[in-house]
Structure formats: C-alpha cells, structure tokens
Write a protein that holds these residues in place. Structure first.
Motif, PDB file in Angstrom:
ATOM      1  N   MET A 129       7.287  -2.208  -4.442  1.00 17.67           N
ATOM      2  CA  MET A 129       6.785  -1.713  -3.164  1.00 17.67           C
ATOM      3  C   MET A 129       8.003  -1.457  -2.277  1.00 17.67           C
ATOM      4  N   PRO A 134      -0.234   0.670  -2.026  1.00 14.01           N
ATOM      5  CA  PRO A 134      -0.799  -0.061  -0.893  1.00 14.01           C
ATOM      6  C   PRO A 134      -2.243   0.342  -0.590  1.00 14.01           C
ATOM      7  N   ASP A 137      -0.252  -4.525   1.107  1.00 17.17           N
ATOM      8  CA  ASP A 137       0.581  -4.051   0.002  1.00 17.17           C
ATOM      9  C   ASP A 137       0.957  -5.225  -0.889  1.00 17.17           C
TER      10      ASP A 137
END
Length: 284
Positions: free
Chosen positions: A192, A277, A265
């Motif tokens: 992420m 997310p 997320d």
C-alpha cells in the motif's frame, strides 16, 4: 616450606589467576590504533559465537584502517562505545547494530546534522534508567540509513521513497518525515502507498502518525483519476492497516461530485485479488 604454606600460596595463585581471567574491559583507551584490538578482545570475551565475532571485527577493521571511517567518526565511535560499556551492553546486538548504523550513514548521503541529531537521541536513551527499546531503535536506525526503512518485521516493512527525514527526541525518540511517499509491503509482495504525506514515526511504539496525503486505486486496476485525499491517520506497523476519517474521494465514474467518507487500507490481497483500499461514503 610447610605443606600448609605451600597450599596457601597455591590457593592465592589460583584465586589471582581466576580474577585476572574474569576481569572485563571497563573502558576503551581512546587510541584509534589500539581500538581494533581492544574491540576484538571485547567481542571475543563477550560473544557466544566467537568465530562470528572475530569475523565481524576483522571486516570492520578493514574499513577502520583504510580510512573509510574518517578520523572524526573514529573518535565518535570510541566515545559511544565507552558509553555502551558503562551500560554493560553486549557486542550483539548493540555494538554490531551501532557500528553498522555508522557505516550505513557514511554511505547514505545524509547530512552530518542528521547523524548528530540521531546521536543525541541515542545518548538521551542511554541516560535513562532502562534500555528498553534501545535495540529496536538501533535496528531501525541501521535500516533507515541503509534504505529508508523505518519498520521491518517478518510480516511487514515500511519505508520512505525519499531521504527527507530527521531524528528528534523529546521524552522518546522520533523520526520526522516531510513531503514523502510512504510504502508498506509484506513478504508476498502485497503493498500500500500514501503519496505526498508527512508525519512522525515513534520507534519505541512502532507507530506512524501521519497527516495529509493521497491514496490511489492503481493497484486495484483503476486509473489515476480515482483517488482520495486523506487528512489524519495512524498506522500500527505491526498490523499492516489503517483508517482515515473525513477523507475526500474523487472518481467521476462512481460519483458526480467528491465524496466525504472513510478510507480503510490494508497490506493484503484476498484470493489473489486486490480489494484495498476501500472507501465508505458518509452520504450513503
């Protein structure tokens, strides 16, 4: 000489020899030429794996003798090593991680001011009654100067894509980041990212407290025109996720106008598919 006198002398010799053998180094001399031998003796006497200890000091000695480590830093290393001795810190992990951090700094391109600030953080931690969390701080520092990684575990790794960070200390040490891209990954390759963010990482807590940033859905197969601006968030680096309230979502194919809501997320894929997310609109 009587047997009793001979026995007394023999006993005294044994006790003296034992005392000499058990005597530990209390301070490095401060002589840069003698330091490597002193360090080698200290590592050998206080390491379970003596072969690895000797190998490590031998490799370090090459850098020391070829002046890869300049004279000023040699003095700093010796002075800090004496502080470590006062705290009765062991060669591994403390001395090893500290020396590695210094070497990594020299190759990092970071300004001297950043090392000085880091040194101050370390010295303030050493002045405390407890050294709890000190080994974690050293490990984090070693990784930061090597490749901008501020948290690393078997489960997750977090790093900055930029070098713009600095160390500070109030009641605890912290690393302050400004205008950078935060990236989190796991060993499977899931990740992420938060772009254009800033914040503070607290190594003794393992938490990053962030402010502002941009989250995209590119890893979910969407275009750059689908994104969210986030305000504040906290990442517990051990868990690999965060939420951010009052985020603003942009995506004309989903909403006619920007939406206020919550971002969630997580560094994970589900059944091989990226499902994060996630955005939950407050207006639904």
């Amino acid at each position: 000489m009587s047997k009793r006198a001979l026995l007394s002398i023999l006993l005294l010799f044994i006790l003296s020899s034992t005392g000499l053998k058990a005597q530990k180094l209390s301070q490095f001399s401060g002589d840069t030429i003698k330091f490597i031998k002193e360090l080698n003796d200290f590592f050998y006497d206080n390491s379970a794996n003596k072969k690895d200890a000797e190998t490590y000091v031998l490799e370090f000695a090459k850098k020391w003798k070829t002046n890869e480590i300049a004279g000023t830093y040699k003095t700093v290393i010796i002075e800090t090593s004496n502080q470590f001795l006062q705290k009765r810190l062991k060669p591994n992990p403390y001395f090893v991680s500290y020396i590695n951090t210094m070497i990594n700094f020299l190759h990092s391109g970071q300004p001297e001011e950043n090392r000085e600030n880091w040194q101050k953080c370390m010295e303030k931690m050493l002045k405390g009654k407890s050294i709890r969390g000190f080994s974690d701080f050293l490990e984090m520092s070693e990784n930061m100067f090597a490749n901008n990684v501020f948290y690393k575990s078997p489960s997750y790794t977090y790093k900055s894509l930029e070098n713009n960070y600095k160390f500070e200390y109030d009641s605890i040490p912290k690393v302050i980041f400004s205008d950078f891209t935060l990236v989190g990954k796991n060993p499977r390759g899931d990740s992420m990212a938060i772009e254009n963010t800033k914040g503070i990482y607290y190594p003794t807590w393992g938490k990053f407290i962030g402010k502002g940033g941009k989250v995209e859905w590119i890893r979910a197969g969407l275009g750059e025109d689908v994104y969210a601006d986030i305000k504040r968030y906290t990442i517990d680096c051990k868990t690999g996720n965060y939420t951010s309230d009052s985020s603003v979502f942009y995506g004309k194919q989903y909403f006619d106008k920007p939406q206020l809501g919550k971002i969630n997320d997580r560094i994970i894929t589900e059944n091989g598919e990226p499902t994060y997310p996630r955005f939950d609109s407050y207006s639904k």
